[in-house]
Design an enzyme around this catalytic site. Structure first.
Site, mmCIF file in Angstrom:
data_model
loop_
_atom_site.group_PDB
_atom_site.id
_atom_site.type_symbol
_atom_site.label_atom_id
_atom_site.label_comp_id
_atom_site.label_asym_id
_atom_site.label_seq_id
_atom_site.Cartn_x
_atom_site.Cartn_y
_atom_site.Cartn_z
ATOM 1 C CE LYS A 66 -3.805 -2.342 2.396
ATOM 2 N NZ LYS A 66 -4.798 -2.269 3.508
ATOM 3 C CE1 TYR A 93 -9.361 -2.976 0.498
ATOM 4 C CE2 TYR A 93 -8.724 -0.949 -0.597
ATOM 5 C CZ TYR A 93 -8.406 -2.037 0.193
ATOM 6 O OH TYR A 93 -7.122 -2.182 0.678
ATOM 7 C CG PHE A 103 -13.248 1.686 7.137
ATOM 8 C CD1 PHE A 103 -12.635 1.145 6.005
ATOM 9 C CD2 PHE A 103 -14.031 0.846 7.922
ATOM 10 C CE1 PHE A 103 -12.799 -0.182 5.670
ATOM 11 C CE2 PHE A 103 -14.200 -0.496 7.589
ATOM 12 C CZ PHE A 103 -13.591 -1.011 6.449
ATOM 13 N NE ARG A 157 -6.414 -12.511 4.787
ATOM 14 C CZ ARG A 157 -7.202 -11.429 4.864
ATOM 15 N NH1 ARG A 157 -7.040 -10.414 4.002
ATOM 16 N NH2 ARG A 157 -8.123 -11.324 5.782
ATOM 17 C CB THR A 162 -7.119 -6.094 9.738
ATOM 18 O OG1 THR A 162 -7.599 -7.213 8.990
ATOM 19 C CG2 THR A 162 -7.457 -4.806 9.002
ATOM 20 N NE ARG A 181 -2.158 -6.047 6.987
ATOM 21 C CZ ARG A 181 -3.308 -6.600 6.591
ATOM 22 N NH1 ARG A 181 -3.860 -7.574 7.312
ATOM 23 N NH2 ARG A 181 -3.892 -6.193 5.483
ATOM 24 C CG ASN A 198 -3.336 -2.708 6.849
ATOM 25 O OD1 ASN A 198 -3.171 -2.283 5.709
ATOM 26 N ND2 ASN A 198 -4.386 -3.399 7.218
ATOM 27 C CG HIS A 222 -5.123 -6.348 -0.451
ATOM 28 N ND1 HIS A 222 -6.348 -6.425 0.167
ATOM 29 C CD2 HIS A 222 -5.174 -7.189 -1.523
ATOM 30 C CE1 HIS A 222 -7.123 -7.272 -0.523
ATOM 31 N NE2 HIS A 222 -6.432 -7.736 -1.544
ATOM 32 C CD GLU A 244 -8.733 -9.090 -3.818
ATOM 33 O OE1 GLU A 244 -7.538 -9.443 -3.649
ATOM 34 O OE2 GLU A 244 -9.534 -8.952 -2.872
HETATM 35 P P1 IDP Z 1 -7.790 -7.006 5.449
HETATM 36 O O1 IDP Z 1 -6.956 -6.041 4.618
HETATM 37 O O2 IDP Z 1 -6.981 -7.557 6.596
HETATM 38 O O3 IDP Z 1 -8.452 -8.069 4.616
HETATM 39 P P2 IDP Z 1 -10.394 -5.688 5.643
HETATM 40 O O4 IDP Z 1 -11.328 -5.820 6.790
HETATM 41 O O5 IDP Z 1 -10.755 -6.360 4.353
HETATM 42 O O6 IDP Z 1 -8.949 -6.145 6.144
HETATM 43 O O7 IDP Z 1 -10.226 -4.125 5.390
HETATM 44 C C1 IDP Z 1 -9.591 -3.660 4.222
HETATM 45 C C2 IDP Z 1 -8.633 -2.548 4.599
HETATM 46 O O8 IDP Z 1 -9.400 -1.420 5.038
HETATM 47 C C3 IDP Z 1 -7.703 -2.860 5.768
HETATM 48 O O9 IDP Z 1 -6.541 -3.558 5.371
HETATM 49 C C4 IDP Z 1 -7.385 -1.472 6.281
HETATM 50 O O10 IDP Z 1 -6.402 -0.838 5.457
HETATM 51 C C5 IDP Z 1 -8.708 -0.750 6.091
HETATM 52 N N1 IDP Z 1 -9.570 -0.790 7.265
HETATM 53 C C6 IDP Z 1 -10.256 -1.849 7.747
HETATM 54 N N2 IDP Z 1 -10.973 -1.517 8.834
HETATM 55 C C7 IDP Z 1 -10.757 -0.195 9.032
HETATM 56 C C8 IDP Z 1 -11.228 0.747 10.008
HETATM 57 O O11 IDP Z 1 -12.001 0.441 10.922
HETATM 58 N N3 IDP Z 1 -10.739 2.033 9.900
HETATM 59 C C9 IDP Z 1 -9.878 2.415 8.915
HETATM 60 N N4 IDP Z 1 -9.430 1.560 7.976
HETATM 61 C C10 IDP Z 1 -9.853 0.272 8.033
HETATM 62 MG MG MG Z 2 -9.954 -7.884 3.199
#
Ligand code: IDP
Ligand code: MG
Length: 144
Positions: free
Chosen positions: A14, A54, A62, A90, A96, A107, A121, A124, A135
């Protein structure tokens, strides 16, 4: 050579990871684990690509902040291959929320909260083989 029953996943470094110079470290971990890189591309994703990528998060609180962050600079998109690579990456990436992510994970070792919760973080990774196929078609249409 393609392994028997191998699969592919989409990895993104990212904008925070690219800006902080962590592309090499992320790719090092992927390669050290034993996965193979199939394709790489550095690009600044537009809103349309991010809305598709997304799709499951459109409308969440968010989402706008996430799209703003993800389009704020270059992203390194990578397709990696290997048996169970979706699950394996993963595991390498960790949870996350970088504050809670275990040490030893990408992470956990390389990311922290900068005031936007889990947003920045570093990486992805696709969450299932079906997500990976969807994707990869978005980020590398020529591979579909
Ligand atoms: P993942 O990347 O671990 O699969 P997801 O829940 O799919 O997590 O969320 C996608 C991305 O959105 C996360 O990697 C993070 O960058 C962002 N994200 C997720 N939850 C939040 C939040 O509560 N606040 C801000 N950003 C978030
Ligand atoms: Mg995800």
């Amino acid at each position: 050579m393609t392994e028997p029953t191998s699969e592919r996943t989409l990895i993104l470094v990212k904008p925070d990871g690219v800006q902080r110079g962590l592309c090499g470290e992320v790719l090092r971990r992927v390669e050290a684990k034993g996965y193979t890189m199939v394709a790489v591309r550095l690009l600044i994703p537009n809103r349309d690509l991010l809305a598709q990528h997304y799709a499951e998060h459109v409308g969440k609180g968010f989402y706008e902040s996430l799209v703003g962050f993800m389009s704020s600079g270059p992203v390194l998109a990578v397709v990696a291959e290997g048996v169970r690579v979706v699950e394996g990456f993963r595991s390498l990436a960790g949870a996350t929320d970088p504050t809670a992510a275990a040490p030893g994970t990408i992470r956990g070792d390389l990311a922290r909260d900068w005031g936007n919760g889990p947003q920045e973080n570093v990486v992805h990774g696709s969450d299932s083989p079906a997500s990976a196929a969807r994707e990869i078609a978005l980020w590398f249409p020529e591979l579909a």
